[in-house]
Structure formats: structure tokens, C-alpha cells
Design an enzyme around this catalytic site. Structure first.
Site, PDB file in Angstrom:
ATOM      1  N   HIS A   1      67.142  56.948  48.107  1.00 42.07           N
ATOM      2  CA  HIS A   1      66.898  55.834  49.028  1.00 42.07           C
ATOM      3  C   HIS A   1      68.116  54.910  49.004  1.00 42.07           C
ATOM      4  O   HIS A   1      68.710  54.685  47.948  1.00 42.07           O
ATOM      5  CB  HIS A   1      65.642  55.079  48.579  1.00 42.07           C
ATOM      6  CG  HIS A   1      65.502  53.748  49.231  1.00 42.07           C
ATOM      7  ND1 HIS A   1      65.438  53.600  50.592  1.00 42.07           N
ATOM      8  CD2 HIS A   1      65.458  52.493  48.703  1.00 42.07           C
ATOM      9  CE1 HIS A   1      65.350  52.316  50.885  1.00 42.07           C
ATOM     10  NE2 HIS A   1      65.353  51.626  49.761  1.00 42.07           N
TER      11      HIS A   1
ATOM     12  N   ASN B   1      69.667  48.872  54.429  1.00 43.60           N
ATOM     13  CA  ASN B   1      68.424  49.448  53.903  1.00 43.60           C
ATOM     14  C   ASN B   1      67.392  49.477  55.037  1.00 43.60           C
ATOM     15  O   ASN B   1      66.860  48.440  55.421  1.00 43.60           O
ATOM     16  CB  ASN B   1      67.936  48.587  52.729  1.00 43.60           C
ATOM     17  CG  ASN B   1      66.658  49.123  52.108  1.00 43.60           C
ATOM     18  OD1 ASN B   1      66.027  50.037  52.643  1.00 43.60           O
ATOM     19  ND2 ASN B   1      66.269  48.557  50.977  1.00 43.60           N
TER      20      ASN B   1
ATOM     21  N   CYS C   1      59.883  51.356  50.389  1.00 43.70           N
ATOM     22  CA  CYS C   1      61.077  52.205  50.426  1.00 43.70           C
ATOM     23  C   CYS C   1      60.801  53.628  49.949  1.00 43.70           C
ATOM     24  O   CYS C   1      61.652  54.504  50.107  1.00 43.70           O
ATOM     25  CB  CYS C   1      62.188  51.562  49.613  1.00 43.70           C
ATOM     26  SG  CYS C   1      62.683  49.968  50.293  1.00 43.70           S
TER      27      CYS C   1
HETATM   28  N1  ACO Z   1      76.273  36.056  50.131  1.00 40.54           N
HETATM   29  C1  ACO Z   1      76.916  35.342  49.202  1.00 40.54           C
HETATM   30  N2  ACO Z   1      76.379  35.033  47.996  1.00 40.54           N
HETATM   31  C2  ACO Z   1      75.129  35.463  47.757  1.00 40.54           C
HETATM   32  C3  ACO Z   1      74.390  36.217  48.684  1.00 40.54           C
HETATM   33  C4  ACO Z   1      75.013  36.496  49.919  1.00 40.54           C
HETATM   34  N3  ACO Z   1      74.417  37.208  50.869  1.00 40.54           N
HETATM   35  N4  ACO Z   1      73.188  36.500  48.159  1.00 40.54           N
HETATM   36  C5  ACO Z   1      73.165  35.964  46.930  1.00 40.54           C
HETATM   37  N5  ACO Z   1      74.337  35.324  46.681  1.00 40.54           N
HETATM   38  C6  ACO Z   1      74.755  34.604  45.496  1.00 40.54           C
HETATM   39  C7  ACO Z   1      73.611  34.106  44.671  1.00 40.54           C
HETATM   40  O1  ACO Z   1      73.123  32.888  45.162  1.00 40.54           O
HETATM   41  C8  ACO Z   1      74.248  33.992  43.317  1.00 40.54           C
HETATM   42  O2  ACO Z   1      74.979  32.784  43.266  1.00 40.54           O
HETATM   43  P1  ACO Z   1      75.008  31.908  41.915  1.00 40.54           P
HETATM   44  O3  ACO Z   1      75.650  32.802  40.901  1.00 40.54           O
HETATM   45  O4  ACO Z   1      75.801  30.726  42.313  1.00 40.54           O
HETATM   46  O5  ACO Z   1      73.569  31.619  41.607  1.00 40.54           O
HETATM   47  C9  ACO Z   1      75.260  35.148  43.285  1.00 40.54           C
HETATM   48  O6  ACO Z   1      75.467  35.510  44.656  1.00 40.54           O
HETATM   49  C10 ACO Z   1      74.783  36.352  42.516  1.00 40.54           C
HETATM   50  O7  ACO Z   1      73.446  36.643  42.913  1.00 40.54           O
HETATM   51  P2  ACO Z   1      72.669  37.845  42.316  1.00 40.54           P
HETATM   52  O8  ACO Z   1      71.297  37.853  42.886  1.00 40.54           O
HETATM   53  O9  ACO Z   1      72.830  37.850  40.830  1.00 40.54           O
HETATM   54  O10 ACO Z   1      73.538  39.051  42.909  1.00 40.54           O
HETATM   55  P3  ACO Z   1      73.369  40.571  42.628  1.00 40.54           P
HETATM   56  O11 ACO Z   1      74.661  41.106  42.177  1.00 40.54           O
HETATM   57  O12 ACO Z   1      72.144  40.860  41.812  1.00 40.54           O
HETATM   58  O13 ACO Z   1      73.132  41.134  44.084  1.00 40.54           O
HETATM   59  C11 ACO Z   1      71.354  41.940  45.441  1.00 40.54           C
HETATM   60  C12 ACO Z   1      72.002  40.729  44.816  1.00 40.54           C
HETATM   61  C13 ACO Z   1      72.364  42.566  46.373  1.00 40.54           C
HETATM   62  C14 ACO Z   1      70.127  41.492  46.228  1.00 40.54           C
HETATM   63  C15 ACO Z   1      70.967  42.944  44.351  1.00 40.54           C
HETATM   64  O14 ACO Z   1      70.242  42.316  43.330  1.00 40.54           O
HETATM   65  C16 ACO Z   1      70.146  44.093  44.878  1.00 40.54           C
HETATM   66  O15 ACO Z   1      70.616  44.892  45.670  1.00 40.54           O
HETATM   67  N6  ACO Z   1      68.921  44.230  44.399  1.00 40.54           N
HETATM   68  C17 ACO Z   1      68.076  45.319  44.841  1.00 40.54           C
HETATM   69  C18 ACO Z   1      67.168  44.775  45.841  1.00 40.54           C
HETATM   70  C19 ACO Z   1      66.906  45.669  47.013  1.00 40.54           C
HETATM   71  O16 ACO Z   1      67.750  46.418  47.468  1.00 40.54           O
HETATM   72  N7  ACO Z   1      65.741  45.554  47.551  1.00 40.54           N
HETATM   73  C20 ACO Z   1      65.429  46.208  48.748  1.00 40.54           C
HETATM   74  C21 ACO Z   1      64.214  47.005  48.783  1.00 40.54           C
HETATM   75  S1  ACO Z   1      63.656  47.636  47.306  1.00 40.54           S
HETATM   76  C22 ACO Z   1      64.426  48.973  47.075  1.00 40.54           C
HETATM   77  O17 ACO Z   1      64.803  49.547  48.013  1.00 40.54           O
HETATM   78  C23 ACO Z   1      64.693  49.444  45.717  1.00 40.54           C
END
Ligand code: ACO
Length: 337
Positions: A262, A292, A121
Site C-alpha cells: 500500500h 495515498n 487502506c
Molecule cells: N508541511 C510542512 N511541515 C509539516 C507538514 C507539512 N505538510 N506536516 C507536518 N509538518 C511539521 C510538523 O508540524 C512538525 O513540526 P514541529 O517539529 O515544529 O512540530 C514536523 O513537520 C514533523 O512532523 P512529524 O509529524 O514528526 O513528521 P513525520 O516525519 O512523522 O511525517 C507524516 C509526517 C508524513 C504524516 C508521517 O508521519 C506519515 O506518513 N505517517 C503515516 C501516516 C499515513 O500515511 N496515513 C495514511 C493512511 S494509513 C496508512 O495508509 C498506513
């Protein structure tokens, strides 16, 4: 800590910009039918409503070609004027040849050499620094810098934790020497931290785990990530690298016309901007329409800023990125046209 800008040589500027996304749209509603998710969850947690996805057979070099050719046209140049092509991508058409070679051939840039930059990214900020410094050093008059990714080629559409996040797209800029006193690229700052590798990677397909029946069965040719670790790192490092480059150049958040981060998650961008004290009105967020797109998010955001009349010649702009690796990048510039 360094106290002078890292940019060396003659001043250079972004002379033109163009972007391209494939026509097919994958909405949150579409994803609801594919995995256990909801439009509401995706929108609330990420800010994404839809993303563009290529049709089978369309590769990163195809998107890069569209954006690159249009950027060259908008610069008032021809492909033969380009001296070097730098392509930031984590989804090259193939392991080799490089996507830069494929793009060079597809656009007919007969006098260019080039190479790919792998920084996930952060690939656009890294490619911009590499390409612009080759022009600044006087090695070339014009560099074509492209960020392009077909993330849909490495996304597991049965994994709801990653498949909702990514889209496909490309953005390109032409970097040329700036006339004396005209707006130019001011400074850059980049970091890598390889200890973060396991938090976001594609485990198989490289020399460590060459493709095999086992790697395919275990779905190891897809993006794997520890979302929360990446999230926290991205917020902390976006703030840190932005603060460092602004302090070195004696710039306050209120001096910025635009903060272009980003686009990984709306909450990451808003949290980093808030910690920095950048007014939310100066923050570009267009993740809603594109998701993204990895190397393409920053040019896609700049393109929207231009179209919305939020970016004009001379404006002070800060680009920031955090990506797999981990990679961290920032480029400070005055907008050139
Ligand atoms: N739909 C519904 N529920 C979901 C989904 C989905 N698509 N994905 C995860 N969940 C659930 C999980 O299973 C979890 O359930 P549980 O509580 O029963 O275990 C709950 O939602 C919460 O999950 P978390 O992972 O804690 O959710 P979070 O608020 O952290 O959001 C996310 C997840 C969106 C991936 C976030 O962590 C994020 O954006 N991280 C950055 C990662 C990223 O963008 N990477 C891309 C490239 S790197 C970069 O660009 C920086």
C-alpha cells in the site's frame, strides 16, 4: 501458527486489471498556496509530488465504474458475466446504499449481487480475498473486485499534516477460476487491531456522533490522524505480515518478482522492504504521482508495474497493506496473465 495456506476451494486468478484517476491534478506547489508547507517537505517526508482530485459532484462510484467497466472489457467479459461485486472503500457515495449497489447499476451488471468492504487502506487486499474466495468456493464464476476512494471528500484542506498525503482514484480486477496448473492466488493473511482506532479515523458522521452544527464547526468530518503512530505501526506490521505469509509458503524474499505495498509513504515502503530483505528493485513505488489513494493504491501500483514491463504471467507477487482500524493484509499470488 497456521502452516497451510488459507485459500480454499478451486484455484482462482486475477484475469484483468484496470484503473482510473480523475483528470484534475493537485500538485505540491498548489498545496503551498493553501497551507503552510513546501514541495520539498512533502517530497522528502512522503515521496509525493502530485495527486489526482475529483471535480465537485464526482463520487467514488463514478471512479469505480470507469475502472470496473474497463477491467470487465479487458477480461473479455460483459457486465452480465459478473456474479459478485466487492467494493473496498472508506469514502462511499453515501452511508447507504452501498457503493457496490451504485456500481452494479451504473455498469449494468444485471446478474450480480455485492457489498462494500470497510478496511481503509487495506480495503483492496480484503476485498480481493472476499471476492476471490467466493469464486474459489464455486459460488460464482467471475467476481469484480474494486478499490476506490475519493479521499478529497474527507480531507481537511486547512490541515497540513493530512491534506498533503491523499489523492483520489480507483482500481478494479476481475477474478475468475484458473485452469489446472495455471498461475493463481496462493494465500492470504489478514489481521485487525481495533485498539489502533483513535490513531486514524473520521470522528463524526456515524452513529456515535451524528452530523450536527457542533461536529461541523469542530471539523470532525475530516480525517484525523496521529501520523507517527500510524507510521511505526505500518512499518512493523507490513514486515510482520509479509514475513508470516512468506514463511508459511516457504518463499524467500529473492523468490518474489514484485513487492506491492500500500502506498502511504515512500519511507514506510522502503523501510519495510529493507527489513524484509526485499531488493528495492522489486519494490513498486508510484506514490509520487498519486499520493495515498487508500483502497486504490495497490491496483494503481500493479497497473504501473504492467505498463513498465515489470509484471508478467507467472510472476510471484506479494501484496501488503496496513490501514486505519488498524487493518493489516497480505495476498500472495502468481500473476495470471
Ligand atoms: N508541511 C510542512 N511541515 C509539516 C507538514 C507539512 N505538510 N506536516 C507536518 N509538518 C511539521 C510538523 O508540524 C512538525 O513540526 P514541529 O517539529 O515544529 O512540530 C514536523 O513537520 C514533523 O512532523 P512529524 O509529524 O514528526 O513528521 P513525520 O516525519 O512523522 O511525517 C507524516 C509526517 C508524513 C504524516 C508521517 O508521519 C506519515 O506518513 N505517517 C503515516 C501516516 C499515513 O500515511 N496515513 C495514511 C493512511 S494509513 C496508512 O495508509 C498506513
Amino acid at each position: 501458527m497456521r502452516t497451510t495456506p488459507r485459500c480454499a476451494g478451486r484455484p482462482v486468478y486475477i484475469r484483468s486489471l484496470a484503473t482510473y484517476v480523475p483528470p484534475r491534478v493537485l500538485t505540491n506547489r498548489d498545496l503551498e498556496k493553501m497551507v503552510d508547507t513546501t514541495d520539498e517537505w512533502i517530497l522528502q517526508r512522503t515521496g509525493i509530488r502530485e495527486r489526482h482530485i475529483v471535480d465537485p459532484g464526482v463520487a467514488t462510484s463514478d471512479l469505480a465504474k470507469e475502472a470496473g467497466l474497463e477491467a470487465i472489457r479487458r477480461a473479455g467479459l460483459t457486465p452480465d458475466d459478473i456474479g459478485v461485486i466487492v467494493v473496498g472503500t472508506v469514502t462511499p457515495d453515501m452511508m447507504f446504499p452501498s457503493t457496490a449497489c451504485l456500481v452494479q447499476h451504473k455498469i449494468g451488471a444485471h446478474h450480480a449481487w455485492g457489498f462494500d468492504v470497510s478496511a481503509a487502506c487495506s480495503a483492496f487486499t480484503y476485498a480481493l480475498t472476499a471476492g476471490s474466495q467466493l469464486v474459489a468456493a464455486g459460488c460464482h464464476e467471475h467476481a469484480l473486485v474494486i478499490g476506490a476512494d475519493v479521499m478529497s471528500s474527507i480531507i481537511d484542506y486547512t490541515d497540513r499534516s493530512t491534506c498533503v498525503l491523499f489523492g483520489d482514484g480507483a482500481g478494479a480486477v476481475v477474478v475468475s477460476a484458473a485452469a489446472a496448473g495455471e498461475p493463481s492466488i496462493i494465500d492470504f493473511e489478514h489481521e485487525i487491531d481495533g485498539s489502533g482506532g483513535p490513531a486514524l479515523c473520521m470522528p463524526a458522521g456515524g452513529s456515535l456522533r451524528p452530523p450536527s452544527r457542533e461536529t461541523v464547526e469542530q471539523r470532525m468530518h475530516y480525517v484525523k490522524q496521529d501520523g507517527q503512530t500510524v507510521f511505526k505501526f505500518a512499518v512493523r506490521k507490513t514486515e510482520e505480515i509479509a514475513r508470516r505469509i512468506m514463511e508459511r509458503n516457504r518463499i524467500k524474499p529473492e523468490d518474489l518478482a514484485l513487492f506491492v505495498s500500500h502506498q502511504a509513504n515512500r519511507r514506510i515502503i522502503q523501510a519495510a522492504a529493507e527489513k524484509l530483505g526485499v531488493d528495492q528493485g522489486k519494490v513498486i513505488i508510484n506514490i509520487e504521482r498519486f499520493g495515498n489513494t487508500t483502497a486504490a493504491t495497490i491496483p494503481l501500483a500493479l497497473n504501473d508495474a504492467i505498463n513498465e514491463g515489470r509484471l508478467k504471467k507467472g510472476d510471484l507477487v506479494l501484496l501488503c497493506s496496513v490501514g486505519a482500524g488498524f487493518t493489516v493484509g497480505s495476498v500472495l499470488l502468481r500473476w495470471g496473465y
